[in-house]
Write an enzyme that holds these catalytic residues in place. Structure first.
Site, PDB file in Angstrom:
ATOM      1  N   GLY A 262     -96.451  44.578  55.946  1.00 47.47           N
ATOM      2  CA  GLY A 262     -96.501  43.413  55.056  1.00 47.47           C
ATOM      3  C   GLY A 262     -96.893  42.130  55.771  1.00 47.47           C
ATOM      4  O   GLY A 262     -96.515  41.044  55.346  1.00 47.47           O
ATOM      5  N   GLY A 263     -97.645  42.267  56.854  1.00 44.03           N
ATOM      6  CA  GLY A 263     -98.127  41.081  57.567  1.00 44.03           C
ATOM      7  C   GLY A 263     -97.042  40.369  58.370  1.00 44.03           C
ATOM      8  O   GLY A 263     -97.265  39.288  58.893  1.00 44.03           O
TER       9      GLY A 263
ATOM     10  N   ARG B 277     -99.437  55.088  50.983  1.00 46.15           N
ATOM     11  CA  ARG B 277     -98.998  54.718  49.623  1.00 46.15           C
ATOM     12  C   ARG B 277    -100.183  54.130  48.862  1.00 46.15           C
ATOM     13  O   ARG B 277    -101.258  53.970  49.424  1.00 46.15           O
ATOM     14  CB  ARG B 277     -97.885  53.664  49.715  1.00 46.15           C
ATOM     15  CG  ARG B 277     -98.349  52.439  50.498  1.00 46.15           C
ATOM     16  CD  ARG B 277     -97.369  51.298  50.464  1.00 46.15           C
ATOM     17  NE  ARG B 277     -97.697  50.274  51.417  1.00 46.15           N
ATOM     18  CZ  ARG B 277     -98.544  49.268  51.228  1.00 46.15           C
ATOM     19  NH1 ARG B 277     -99.184  49.155  50.082  1.00 46.15           N
ATOM     20  NH2 ARG B 277     -98.770  48.373  52.173  1.00 46.15           N
TER      21      ARG B 277
HETATM   22  P1  ADP Z   1     -99.204  44.892  58.334  1.00 43.88           P
HETATM   23  O1  ADP Z   1     -98.889  46.333  58.601  1.00 43.88           O
HETATM   24  O2  ADP Z   1     -98.035  44.002  58.516  1.00 43.88           O
HETATM   25  O3  ADP Z   1     -99.959  44.669  57.064  1.00 43.88           O
HETATM   26  P2  ADP Z   1    -101.603  44.970  59.923  1.00 43.88           P
HETATM   27  O4  ADP Z   1    -101.508  45.685  61.216  1.00 43.88           O
HETATM   28  O5  ADP Z   1    -102.184  45.703  58.755  1.00 43.88           O
HETATM   29  O6  ADP Z   1    -100.158  44.438  59.515  1.00 43.88           O
HETATM   30  O7  ADP Z   1    -102.368  43.586  60.115  1.00 43.88           O
HETATM   31  C1  ADP Z   1    -102.454  42.626  59.099  1.00 43.88           C
HETATM   32  C2  ADP Z   1    -103.475  41.572  59.467  1.00 43.88           C
HETATM   33  O8  ADP Z   1    -103.146  40.965  60.717  1.00 43.88           O
HETATM   34  C3  ADP Z   1    -104.894  42.067  59.636  1.00 43.88           C
HETATM   35  O9  ADP Z   1    -105.563  42.179  58.420  1.00 43.88           O
HETATM   36  C4  ADP Z   1    -105.487  40.992  60.538  1.00 43.88           C
HETATM   37  O10 ADP Z   1    -105.813  39.825  59.808  1.00 43.88           O
HETATM   38  C5  ADP Z   1    -104.331  40.647  61.446  1.00 43.88           C
HETATM   39  N1  ADP Z   1    -104.382  41.466  62.687  1.00 43.88           N
HETATM   40  C6  ADP Z   1    -103.660  42.565  62.967  1.00 43.88           C
HETATM   41  N2  ADP Z   1    -103.970  43.065  64.177  1.00 43.88           N
HETATM   42  C7  ADP Z   1    -104.916  42.262  64.702  1.00 43.88           C
HETATM   43  C8  ADP Z   1    -105.662  42.246  65.923  1.00 43.88           C
HETATM   44  N3  ADP Z   1    -105.483  43.162  66.871  1.00 43.88           N
HETATM   45  N4  ADP Z   1    -106.570  41.260  66.097  1.00 43.88           N
HETATM   46  C9  ADP Z   1    -106.780  40.313  65.149  1.00 43.88           C
HETATM   47  N5  ADP Z   1    -106.115  40.272  63.979  1.00 43.88           N
HETATM   48  C10 ADP Z   1    -105.190  41.229  63.745  1.00 43.88           C
END
Ligand code: ADP
Length: 445
Positions: A164-165, A291
């Site tokens: 969830g970011g 999901r």
């Molecule tokens: P969550 O599981 O909390 O949704 P994510 O791993 O999917 O987290 O990452 C969500 C967002 O965070 C990505 O869409 C991107 O904008 C940013 N992000 C995550 N990892 C990286 C990375 N290695 N480099 C740059 N941005 C990242």
């Protein structure tokens, strides 16, 4: 065959699931908290069961109550929707142990993918490119310093069990690492009950691309192409579209095939998404969301496939009945998330309609946007022949929106939509701060 289904969720996704149940002739039972007593989902469902007070920890996350409600109402299955319990392996397992069908992947698959470190290693074993960084938990400062040195700053620390970011921390120089590591571990433990963190290279301004898949768990896996979710604020998605304006066909095919291969390796069952970051014409595996996702409508529109009906059929043990060559992806779809900035009673509410427009919502004039839950008011989705048409239809649609009584992000969404950067199709995750610098400053205090 599923005859009666319990929906363990609320809001627009509960309404969305009720609609597919209705199409299929399935009896729908929705759960609700006392705060959602008057909600549209409660009014629309065939039956509704109160499962606790407003706080989600005591209602929508109270899985013992939810499973008891499903048994009491003699349901055959539980659909967890998105968020809440949708990626809780224990909940999926207990649901099955209670003799009910869990509409989602197998509990073991959810558990495996819920850990980003295990997911990264699984992706590596399928030869998928992953973001440079650690493939194991970062335990000590010494290790962290060494890994960061090899990959180069900036780096990002992530909670292995995060989502969830949340639970992410960017570190731009070595001197910040010690403190950041401590905070990241503490936050990971507090938010996700597990203090494990790993490290990745922080890509500057990449694109977020993801592939939607369906797998029947009997050997057939298909992809429904990609969604571009690059427009984000604080890692929360704001606009999503399919197809993306950036990928060349060869790279797109490779990304889709890599995702299919991963699902085959996992023996995956159900709907799921493989998320990637895309930078300088290279893509890097990030994680799998085991999901349905909020932004699923754009894939439904370009593929003509109802993802919830597909999930239900797979959970019933039916084979997909089609293969990749039968999946025709056509046109362009764009989704805009209309969010509340404040909570309260919505005094006036007008949503768009007309050609090429779909609105997924659960609110009506006089409804209350609750401060207890996600602030999503509606997803406004358009489907046209191409991106230019989608931009024009979305502009018309947003002009028709009127919300009074609470503050929303409508003006910012219009600004983004009309910005030269968004229209050009060439942008990265920093689009929001570039287009709405004032808002960005405000939200960062
Ligand atoms: P969550 O599981 O909390 O949704 P994510 O791993 O999917 O987290 O990452 C969500 C967002 O965070 C990505 O869409 C991107 O904008 C940013 N992000 C995550 N990892 C990286 C990375 N290695 N480099 C740059 N941005 C990242």
């Amino acid at each position: 065959m599923i005859k009666s289904l319990l929906i363990a969720n609320r809001g627009e996704i509960a309404v969305r699931i009720i609609r597919s149940c209705r199409d299929l002739g399935i009896h729908s039972v929705v759960t609700y908290s006392t705060a959602d007593k008057e909600s549209l989902a409660v009014k629309m469902a065939d039956e509704a069961v109160c499962i606790g007070p407003a706080a989600s920890s005591q209602s929508y996350l109270n899985w013992r109550n939810i499973i008891a409600a499903a048994c009491l109402k003699r349901c055959d299955a539980i659909h967890p929707g998105v968020g809440f319990l949708s990626e809780n392996a224990d909940f999926a397992k207990e649901t099955e142990e209670a003799g009910l069908i869990f509409i989602g992947p197998r509990p073991e698959t959810i558990a495996l993918l819920g850990n980003k470190i295990i997911a990264r290693n699984t992706a590596l074993s399928c030869n998928l490119p992953i973001t440079p960084g650690s493939t194991e938990a970062v335990l000590s400062l010494k290790e962290a310093l060494a890994t960061a040195k090899t990959i180069g700053y900036p780096i990002i620390l992530k909670a292995a069990c995060g989502g969830g970011g949340r639970g992410m921390r960017i570190v731009t120089k070595e001197s910040q690492l010690e403190q950041a590591l401590q905070i990241a571990k503490k936050e990971a433990l507090a938010f996700f009950g597990d203090g494990t963190v790993h490290m990745e290279k922080y890509l500057q301004n990449p694109r977020h691309l993801e592939i939607q898949l369906l797998s029947d768990g009997q050997g057939t896996v298909v992809h429904l192409g990609e969604r571009d979710c690059t427009v984000q604020k604080n890692h929360q998605k704001l606009f999503e579209e399919s197809p993306t304006p950036v990928l060349d066909e060869k790279v797109r095919q490779q990304m889709c095939q890599d995702s299919v291969n991963l699902f085959i390796k996992l023996g995956y069952r159900g709907a799921g998404t493989v998320e990637y970051l895309y930078d300088n014409e290279h893509y890097y595996f990030m994680e799998v969301n085991a999901r349905l996702q909020v932004e699923h409508p754009v894939s439904e529109l370009v593929s003509g496939i109802d993802l919830i009906k597909a999930q239900i059929a797979i959970a019933e043990g039916k084979p997909l009945g089609y293969t990749q060559k039968d999946v025709l992806l056509r046109g362009h779809s764009l989704e805009c998330r209309l969010n509340g900035v404040t909570a309260g009673v919505i005094k006036k509410l007008v949503f768009p309609s007309g050609p090429s427009v779909r609105v997924d919502t659960y609110l009506r004039e006089g409804s209350t946007l609750s401060s207890y839950y996600d602030p999503l008011i509606a997803k406004i989705i358009v489907y046209t022949q191409n991106r230019d048409e989608s931009l024009a239809v979305m502009k018309r649609a947003l002009q028709e929106v009127c919300v009074e009584g609470i503050e929303t992000n409508l003006d910012q969404q219009k600004l983004i939509l009309e910005s030269t950067m968004f229209r050009s199709g060439r942008f990265g995750t920093d689009l929001y701060e570039r287009v709405c610098p004032e808002e960005e400053k405000k939200s960062n205090g």
